[in-house]
Design an enzyme around this catalytic site. Structure first.
Site, PDB file in Angstrom:
ATOM      1  N   TYR A  50      33.782 -20.899 -10.948  1.00 53.76           N
ATOM      2  CA  TYR A  50      32.862 -20.858 -12.089  1.00 53.76           C
ATOM      3  C   TYR A  50      33.032 -22.116 -12.917  1.00 53.76           C
ATOM      4  CZ  TYR A  50      29.608 -17.131 -12.803  1.00 53.76           C
ATOM      5  OH  TYR A  50      28.480 -16.368 -12.723  1.00 53.76           O
ATOM      6  N   GLU A  52      30.610 -23.182 -15.664  1.00 57.43           N
ATOM      7  CA  GLU A  52      29.560 -23.288 -16.688  1.00 57.43           C
ATOM      8  C   GLU A  52      29.846 -24.453 -17.611  1.00 57.43           C
ATOM      9  OE1 GLU A  52      29.354 -19.459 -18.536  1.00 57.43           O
ATOM     10  OE2 GLU A  52      27.791 -18.785 -17.182  1.00 57.43           O
ATOM     11  N   ASP A 196       7.391 -35.666  -9.904  1.00 60.54           N
ATOM     12  CA  ASP A 196       8.021 -34.662  -9.045  1.00 60.54           C
ATOM     13  C   ASP A 196       7.988 -35.225  -7.628  1.00 60.54           C
ATOM     14  OD1 ASP A 196       8.684 -32.581  -7.390  1.00 60.54           O
ATOM     15  OD2 ASP A 196       7.375 -31.101  -8.351  1.00 60.54           O
ATOM     16  N   THR A 222      13.607 -31.971  -5.197  1.00 63.09           N
ATOM     17  CA  THR A 222      14.456 -31.153  -4.339  1.00 63.09           C
ATOM     18  C   THR A 222      15.342 -32.100  -3.541  1.00 63.09           C
ATOM     19  OG1 THR A 222      12.753 -31.214  -2.637  1.00 63.09           O
ATOM     20  CG2 THR A 222      12.792 -29.276  -4.055  1.00 63.09           C
ATOM     21  N   LYS A 225      14.394 -31.798   1.337  1.00 69.40           N
ATOM     22  CA  LYS A 225      13.208 -32.178   2.123  1.00 69.40           C
ATOM     23  C   LYS A 225      13.483 -33.522   2.797  1.00 69.40           C
ATOM     24  CE  LYS A 225      10.448 -29.189  -0.800  1.00 69.40           C
ATOM     25  NZ  LYS A 225       9.356 -29.047  -1.793  1.00 69.40           N
ATOM     26  N   ARG A 231      19.897 -27.336   0.248  1.00 70.36           N
ATOM     27  CA  ARG A 231      18.798 -26.711  -0.501  1.00 70.36           C
ATOM     28  C   ARG A 231      19.142 -26.717  -1.987  1.00 70.36           C
ATOM     29  NH1 ARG A 231      14.418 -24.271   0.996  1.00 70.36           N
ATOM     30  NH2 ARG A 231      15.009 -24.990   3.059  1.00 70.36           N
TER      31      ARG A 231
HETATM   32  C1  LIG Z   1       9.079 -28.101  -2.733  1.00 68.40           C
HETATM   33  C2  LIG Z   1       8.504 -28.520  -4.025  1.00 68.40           C
HETATM   34  C3  LIG Z   1       8.893 -27.903  -5.224  1.00 68.40           C
HETATM   35  C4  LIG Z   1       9.735 -26.642  -5.284  1.00 68.40           C
HETATM   36  O1  LIG Z   1      10.929 -26.628  -4.664  1.00 68.40           O
HETATM   37  P1  LIG Z   1      11.668 -25.208  -4.391  1.00 68.40           P
HETATM   38  O2  LIG Z   1      13.061 -25.653  -4.124  1.00 68.40           O
HETATM   39  O3  LIG Z   1      10.971 -24.601  -3.233  1.00 68.40           O
HETATM   40  O4  LIG Z   1      11.558 -24.394  -5.637  1.00 68.40           O
HETATM   41  C5  LIG Z   1       8.399 -28.412  -6.398  1.00 68.40           C
HETATM   42  N1  LIG Z   1       7.551 -29.447  -6.413  1.00 68.40           N
HETATM   43  C6  LIG Z   1       7.130 -30.049  -5.289  1.00 68.40           C
HETATM   44  C7  LIG Z   1       6.187 -31.207  -5.369  1.00 68.40           C
HETATM   45  C8  LIG Z   1       7.584 -29.601  -4.052  1.00 68.40           C
HETATM   46  O5  LIG Z   1       7.148 -30.186  -2.941  1.00 68.40           O
END
Ligand SMILES: *Cc1c(COP(=O)(O)O)cnc(C)c1O
Length: 412
Positions: A50, A52, A196, A222, A225, A231
């Site tokens: 933990y 926090e 994003d 993220t 990807k 993840r």
């Molecule tokens: C995949 C994605 C997310 C969300 O990611 P999660 O881990 O699935 O919540 C947000 N924004 C964009 C542009 C994405 O491609």
């Protein structure tokens, strides 16, 4: 070893999933194969702790080594994306956006994001998501004829809407995101710019897409990807938003951080700084262009005419098939991808007229342009035989043969 003995049921399903990943052509644009060192960190004893708070300011004792790990992750993230401040605790891309939005906006403020059915993410203002419920959303679109963003029109729309924040970066946009143009638009209407980069983070890290760092107020991404990590997600911010972002994550919306995942993020950032990662990122794009061309040569229309990045949106309606049927037939043929709406789609979102394909995973397997041509041939063969299960299982055998030439996790 312990799992096999203690819980053979779950163990055997994990084994089956490993075999599925080995056998099938993974073309989901948001998926990848994390390297073994990332899996190892994710499966480590750090899951027990933990922590926090943040390095040096924890609520629980015993964080000597955890602090060092999280600090390494933070420093590497800042360096990799060229931002002065990083929070590496976000559990997922959606949580990262929630936390970043809270740092920038008050409830009820207006922001602009791309429509979900044109390539935006749920968290970019969909009415079924927090983003469309807490904030006022002014959505923007791609043009019907070109299927790309018209930045001049967007400038006009933004000046009229006067949003507090503009979100760019998408889940199904096959073209370069012009962060510099977004910066100009945000400046012209006094908005913060949130990039994003979830889908293209690996391309940016490897120099195969223009960087967001010089233009963004906040970057969310993220890590699982194209970046090929565990993840999870991170948030990067300008100095003046640093405190608000950290507060937004903890205690604003999360409790204890996942330090095993944070360690794996650190490993992933280290990998992404190596010269080989530049080659990887460049090859992802080369492969996407090769796959796009070969699919187009089979007579399928591509949304926006092609790709600049890792993903392709195929208009399968151009061959008289809907997205749902295409996805299901491709799965029977060992090709894993997802159906997607295309801009100005006439099908319901659950059906869709498109198939979204991406090359990060097959590029990780070591495939190059020649294999993309083979995959395109399998793709076309499957979609010419949507009613013929024998033909589909033949394609599936061919797909497995191709994948077997590029072994996945030979040590597992
Ligand atoms: C995949 C994605 C997310 C969300 O990611 P999660 O881990 O699935 O919540 C947000 N924004 C964009 C542009 C994405 O491609």
């Amino acid at each position: 070893m312990a799992l096999k003995e203690k819980d053979p049921e779950v163990f055997s399903l994990i084994e089956k999933e490993l075999q599925r990943q080995r056998d099938m052509v993974a073309l989901i644009a948001s998926e990848n194969y994390a390297p073994e060192e990332v899996l190892e960190a994710t499966g480590s004893v750090l899951t027990n702790k933990y922590s926090e708070g943040y390095p040096g300011k924890r609520y629980y004792a015993g964080n000597e080594f955890i602090d060092q790990i999280e600090t390494i992750a933070i420093e590497r993230a800042k360096k990799l994306f060229g931002m002065p401040c990083a929070n590496v605790q976000a559990h997922s891309g959606s949580s990262a956006n929630f936390e970043a939005y809270r740092a920038i906006m008050e409830d009820g403020d207006t922001f602009m994001g791309m429509r979900l059915d044109q390539g935006g993410h749920l968290t970019h203002g969909s009415p079924v998501n927090f983003s469309g419920q807490i904030y006022k959303v002014v959505s923007y679109s791609v043009e019907q004829d070109t299927e790309v963003i018209d930045y001049d029109k967007l400038m006009e729309q933004a000046k009229e809407a006067k949003p507090k924040m503009i979100v760019c970066g998408y889940t199904a946009y096959p073209r370069t995101v012009e962060f510099g143009k977004f910066r100009e638009i945000a400046d012209a209407c006094g908005a913060s710019l949130l990039c994003d980069i979830s889908h293209i983070a690996g391309l940016i890290a490897g120099g195969a897409h223009m960087p967001a760092g010089p233009y963004a107020d906040v970057i969310t991404t993220t890590t699982h990807k194209s970046l090929r990590g565990p993840r999870g997600a991170i948030i990067l911010a300008k100095e003046e938003l640093c405190k608000a972002v950290n507060k937004g994550v903890f205690p604003g919306s999360q409790g204890g951080p996942l330090e095993h995942v944070i360690a794996a993020k650190a490993v992933c950032f280290q990998n992404a700084m190596q010269p080989e990662f530049k080659e990887y990122a460049a090859q992802i794009v080369k492969n996407a262009k090769a796959l796009a061309k070969a699919i187009n040569d089979h007579g399928f229309r591509l949304v926006s005419g092609g790709t600049d990045n890792h993903l392709i949106l195929v208009d399968v309606k151009s061959k008289g098939i809907n997205g749902k049927v295409a996805q299901d037939s491709l799965e029977l043929a060992g090709i894993i991808c997802n159906r997607n709406t295309i801009p100005y789609d006439t099908e319901k979102p659950f059906i869709g007229s498109g198939i979204r394909l991406g090359t990060p995973a097959v590029t990780t397997r070591g495939m190059k342009e020649a294999e993309m041509k083979e995959i395109a041939d399998l793709f076309a063969k499957a979609l010419e035989n949507t009613e013929n299960e024998d033909a589909l299982s033949k394609v599936r055998a061919e797909a497995k043969q191709l994948m077997d030439k590029f072994p996945l996790y030979p040590n597992l």
